[in-house]
Each structure stands twice: as structure tokens, then as C-alpha cells.
Design an enzyme around this catalytic site. Sequence first.
Site, PDB file in Angstrom:
ATOM      1  CD  GLU A  34       9.676  13.607  11.176  1.00  0.00           C
ATOM      2  OE1 GLU A  34       8.505  13.211  11.236  1.00  0.00           O
ATOM      3  OE2 GLU A  34      10.613  12.897  10.736  1.00  0.00           O
ATOM      4  CD  GLU A  44      12.773   1.199  10.397  1.00  0.00           C
ATOM      5  OE1 GLU A  44      13.301   2.243  10.804  1.00  0.00           O
ATOM      6  OE2 GLU A  44      13.202   0.073  10.676  1.00  0.00           O
ATOM      7  CE  LYS A  61      -1.921   3.103   1.796  1.00  0.00           C
ATOM      8  NZ  LYS A  61      -1.625   4.487   1.328  1.00  0.00           N
ATOM      9  CB  CYS A  72      13.215   9.327   8.357  1.00  0.00           C
ATOM     10  SG  CYS A  72      14.304   8.149   7.564  1.00  0.00           S
TER      11      CYS A  72
HETATM   12  P1  NAD Z   1       2.243   8.859   7.027  1.00  0.00           P
HETATM   13  O1  NAD Z   1       2.321   8.173   8.340  1.00  0.00           O
HETATM   14  O2  NAD Z   1       1.284   9.973   6.877  1.00  0.00           O
HETATM   15  O3  NAD Z   1       1.862   7.819   5.876  1.00  0.00           O
HETATM   16  C1  NAD Z   1       2.652   6.684   5.615  1.00  0.00           C
HETATM   17  C2  NAD Z   1       1.784   5.614   4.993  1.00  0.00           C
HETATM   18  O4  NAD Z   1       0.826   5.178   5.954  1.00  0.00           O
HETATM   19  C3  NAD Z   1       0.974   6.069   3.782  1.00  0.00           C
HETATM   20  O5  NAD Z   1       0.977   5.031   2.819  1.00  0.00           O
HETATM   21  C4  NAD Z   1      -0.419   6.277   4.364  1.00  0.00           C
HETATM   22  O6  NAD Z   1      -1.451   6.136   3.413  1.00  0.00           O
HETATM   23  C5  NAD Z   1      -0.469   5.151   5.376  1.00  0.00           C
HETATM   24  N1  NAD Z   1      -1.442   5.332   6.449  1.00  0.00           N
HETATM   25  C6  NAD Z   1      -1.882   6.485   7.001  1.00  0.00           C
HETATM   26  N2  NAD Z   1      -2.792   6.219   7.958  1.00  0.00           N
HETATM   27  C7  NAD Z   1      -2.937   4.872   8.023  1.00  0.00           C
HETATM   28  C8  NAD Z   1      -3.738   3.992   8.818  1.00  0.00           C
HETATM   29  N3  NAD Z   1      -4.585   4.445   9.740  1.00  0.00           N
HETATM   30  N4  NAD Z   1      -3.620   2.662   8.615  1.00  0.00           N
HETATM   31  C9  NAD Z   1      -2.773   2.173   7.687  1.00  0.00           C
HETATM   32  N5  NAD Z   1      -2.005   2.972   6.893  1.00  0.00           N
HETATM   33  C10 NAD Z   1      -2.077   4.300   7.069  1.00  0.00           C
HETATM   34  O7  NAD Z   1       3.726   9.300   6.691  1.00  0.00           O
HETATM   35  P2  NAD Z   1       4.234  10.171   5.452  1.00  0.00           P
HETATM   36  O8  NAD Z   1       3.792  11.591   5.684  1.00  0.00           O
HETATM   37  O9  NAD Z   1       3.863   9.478   4.190  1.00  0.00           O
HETATM   38  O10 NAD Z   1       5.829  10.051   5.596  1.00  0.00           O
HETATM   39  C11 NAD Z   1       6.613  10.926   6.330  1.00  0.00           C
HETATM   40  C12 NAD Z   1       6.988  10.326   7.675  1.00  0.00           C
HETATM   41  O11 NAD Z   1       7.689   9.092   7.476  1.00  0.00           O
HETATM   42  C13 NAD Z   1       7.941  11.190   8.479  1.00  0.00           C
HETATM   43  O12 NAD Z   1       7.535  11.206   9.823  1.00  0.00           O
HETATM   44  C14 NAD Z   1       9.277  10.475   8.338  1.00  0.00           C
HETATM   45  O13 NAD Z   1      10.204  10.729   9.364  1.00  0.00           O
HETATM   46  C15 NAD Z   1       8.851   9.054   8.297  1.00  0.00           C
HETATM   47  N6  NAD Z   1       9.893   8.195   7.695  1.00  0.00           N
HETATM   48  C16 NAD Z   1      10.602   7.338   8.506  1.00  0.00           C
HETATM   49  C17 NAD Z   1      11.628   6.558   7.973  1.00  0.00           C
HETATM   50  C18 NAD Z   1      12.435   5.609   8.842  1.00  0.00           C
HETATM   51  O14 NAD Z   1      13.106   4.747   8.300  1.00  0.00           O
HETATM   52  N7  NAD Z   1      12.375   5.725  10.151  1.00  0.00           N
HETATM   53  C19 NAD Z   1      11.907   6.632   6.605  1.00  0.00           C
HETATM   54  C20 NAD Z   1      11.163   7.497   5.814  1.00  0.00           C
HETATM   55  C21 NAD Z   1      10.145   8.278   6.369  1.00  0.00           C
END
Ligand code: NAD
Length: 504
Positions: free
Chosen positions: A395, A263, A188, A297
Site C-alpha cells: 500500500e 478497518e 483517540k 483506503c
Molecule cells: P496508523 O495505523 O498509523 O494509525 C491509526 C491510528 O492508530 C492513529 O490514531 C494512531 O495513533 C493509532 N495507533 C498507532 N499505533 C497504535 C497502538 N500501538 N495502539 C493503539 N493505537 C495506535 O494509520 P494511519 O497512517 O493514521 O492511517 C492510514 C491507514 O489507514 C492506511 O493503511 C489506510 O488504508 C487505513 N485506512 C483504512 C480504512 C478502512 O476503512 N479500511 C479507512 C481509512 C484508512
Amino acid sequence: MTNSITEHSIREVIVKDISLYINGQFVPAKTGETFTNVNPFSNEHINNIAAGDIEDINEAVTSAKKAFDNEWKNLEISERMKYINKIADLIEEEAEEIAYLEALDTGLPISQTRSQAARAATNFRFYAKMVETHLHGQAFPVEKEFINYTLHRPLGVVGLITPWNAPFMLETWKVAPALATGNTVILKPAELSPLTANKLAEIIDKAGLPKGVFNIVHGFGDTAGDALVKHPDVKAISFTGETVTGSIIIKNAADSLKKTSMELGGKSPLIIFDDADLDRALDATIWGIFSFNGERCTSNSRVFVHKKIKDEFIEKLKERVANIRIGDPLDASTELGPLIETQHFNKVKGYIELAKEEGCEVFQGTVPEQFKAGNYVPPTLLLNATNDMRVCQEEIFGPVMAVIEFEQEEEVIAVANDVKYGLAGFVWTQDLTRGHRVAQAIEAGMIWINSHNTRDLRIPFGGTKASGIGREGGHYAIFEFYTEPTVIHVAIGDHHIPQFGKKS
Ligand code: NAD
């Protein structure tokens, strides 16, 4: 306004509307719903994406389960690895198109999406080698009575949920170990960056994987993502994204007792002592916060500079920030592009206003007039920051770095750790004894000494505190997450068995 396509090899790419990929077929969502995908450079419409929901997830899980039971789990490893290596070959062949699509969709500069495409191919090759050579069990001889041995078996159907900030690389970082270890997959992808996920489906389709082994359901988190997390036949969820989303997913996965890997976000410190090689520290600091448009991240969003060198270092930072090339993501010389979407753009700009209210001096580069239609936030320094400010605790996920002064080692360790996150950390000093001491005291999953954020596929990748639970990468992905250890106890002698009820 359209992007300037600068490379001959990508002129031919036509971006079509995108379907789901279920059971080896490109199909519309069962509801017929779609959503629009927007170009961050111009905020103009790129294409329409099928909006998957619970019925599509149910169908994808049914096909993935069938593929797992009937074929994929029983395939000889050498046969499975042929598919995995074939995917890597095709990614390499199509790397230029992948880099183009990713830059168009996310606003990441194409010089950076090119290296991400190359890394994606490496992810598949690495896991093919790793599984072939290292996915073995252990044997435990027990005197002359037993030999007990372990097998690492695939889990079954796994759900992979990914963010938009480095989409193709992060998707393959999960898909490669999941498939290589014998699981079947539902991906997804983030709704804001669907183009390269669709390209991955086309590549996997071309590689000829058996139907149902790999599926993509595009759609929103609270519909498609939610249904995937709650489906009882999905054995594990590997998630990368925001900390709050991670926490919701863990709760929702609990009812079906799923394994989860998280992550999450970060607010990582970079500490520069007064004996550091300032020029190299400067290169690493600038790259660490302004690459990936600051949407990274592990970015060093808080830099702690020793009092003695602070003024000199800030002057150097300002000079670089003023010169960072802000431009069209499709231009190979661009260093900083637009943020993913207007909502995120407004959030980042809001934090810059908050920094002023909290007492920071704000120093920024300048966005050229011709790029005003895009979601451009210039590279930004928050000077005179203190660690207790909200801009140092939350963040921001943009090209914004807080600069904080320190004097004592113990003091900087304490403030660096005074944050809810614990993903990464960076230490710059010529005194290696101190370098190790400070690195070992930082509360984070990954710390670099005198280095920028380089990547070693074998290491455990991930964070502590609010930055995550579990690790990805290397042994950790294949032994700790995507497989289940099973023990077989084999009697090799006549050991004692109690004889209840036997007449003596
Ligand atoms: P997000 O949490 O908004 O979304 C990530 C994914 O989760 C998307 O595909 C979204 O559709 C899905 N999602 C959202 N709500 C959900 C739910 N209730 N159930 C299941 N899936 C759901 O994150 P984003 O804005 O896409 O990404 C940015 C974030 O990701 C930042 O906080 C960044 O630090 C983090 N990040 C972490 C790493 C790591 O390795 N630690 C790497 C890259 C990004």
C-alpha cells in the site's frame, strides 16, 4: 508561506492550542506534555496539542464508566436521539469551519473536506433514525411453554482509534453509532490531524451531552492509544488504520478479552474490459486514485486494462494526469493537495523510485514551483507494471496508480486476487453477466460494477484478508459491534423441571 484563504466565511477562524476533553472539561495532559501540529502545505507549525498518556486515559475511562452507569445507558431512546440530532445540527452549522480546519490540517482539498463535513452530519442523522426505528430484538415462541426474546444492550465504554486520511468523517462514522446505541466513548484521534477532532469535542460540548459520555484523548499510538487498548474497563476497540497497527491492537486487546473491529489497508483492483464505457471508466479511475490526494483506503491503486484498449486508455489517463489541478488545499478549485507529512511524502516518493528500479515507466503531472515547500507528490502513473512488483503489492497510500495489462477474464481475476489485501474492487464492462461473474470472484469486502466508490450507509463497510475483520455501517455497526445481544427466556406455562432429590 501561508495558505490563501479564499472564502470570506472562514477568515475569522483562529486556531488555538488544543487540550484533551475529559468529563466535559477541556484539560491539559497530566504530564503537561504537548506536541506540535504542522501544516502540510508549508510545513510550518500550526499549534500545540496536549499529549495524553496512560493517566489521562485512566481518568477518561473512569468518567466514561460513571456516565454510562449513572445516566447514558438508562436514558430513554427519544432523549438520547435529541442529543444525537443536535450534534448533526451543529455540524451542519459549523460545516464551513470544519471543512477549513480539515483542509488546513491534512492538505485535503477544501472541495472534498466540504463534502466530508456534510457526510459527518449525515452519519449522526442516519444512526439516530436507525436506532429509533431498527434497534429492536426478536421473539422466539416455544410451543405453549416459553417466549424467548432478545435485547441489544450497549457494551459500556468503547474506545475509538482513528487515522488521519479523512479524519472528521471517519471519527463520526464511529462516534455516531457508538453514542446512539447507548455506549460512552473515548476517542483517540490520529496525532497528525487533531484539529477537527477538537472541533467535534466543542460541538458535543455545545450540544450539552452529560459529562463523561464523550471524551477525547489526543496523543500518540504507542502511549495514549496503547493505554486505551489495554484498559480493562474498555469493552471494545473500533480501529481504522494500517494493517500492522491493527494486528498489534488485536494482540494487546486479547488480555482483557475485548471485542475489536478492524478497518485496515488496501491495494484495490479496478478492471476495465474492452467493451467498457471508457469515458465513464476514465472519470471513475482518476477520481478513485487522485481524490483525497491518493490517501484513500479504497483507492484503485492497481488498474487492470484489457490489451485491446490499453494504448487508448493510457493516452486518456496521461492527458488527465497532466491537467489535474495541483494547488493550495484552501483554494476551492484545487484537485490535488500536499500529503499529510514529510515522512509519508518521503515514503511515497521512495515507492516511485522503486517503481523505476522494478522496470516501470513513470508518468507524472508537474508540481508548480510556488508549492515546493509543501509535501506535494504529483499525480503519478506507473506504466508497464506487473502485479508481482512491490509497487503493486504494497500500500503506497499516495497519488500513485499502477497500470497493468491483461487479456483473459480468468487471468485478470487471478492476478487481481494475488495480493494480501481485500478491501475494495471495481469492474467496468457493458456485459453485465461478466460484470457479476467477475465481481463475485474478486476477494474483497466491497465491489462496484460500472461505478466509482459511492457510499450507501446501510451496507456492511469493510474488508477481508489483510484489509480487516468485521464490518462498519448500517445494521452491522449497531447489531454486530456496538451492542450485545441478550436473551430473556420467559416461561409461560408449567414446563417440565427435573425434580432431583424429591421423594416419590
Ligand atoms: P496508523 O495505523 O498509523 O494509525 C491509526 C491510528 O492508530 C492513529 O490514531 C494512531 O495513533 C493509532 N495507533 C498507532 N499505533 C497504535 C497502538 N500501538 N495502539 C493503539 N493505537 C495506535 O494509520 P494511519 O497512517 O493514521 O492511517 C492510514 C491507514 O489507514 C492506511 O493503511 C489506510 O488504508 C487505513 N485506512 C483504512 C480504512 C478502512 O476503512 N479500511 C479507512 C481509512 C484508512
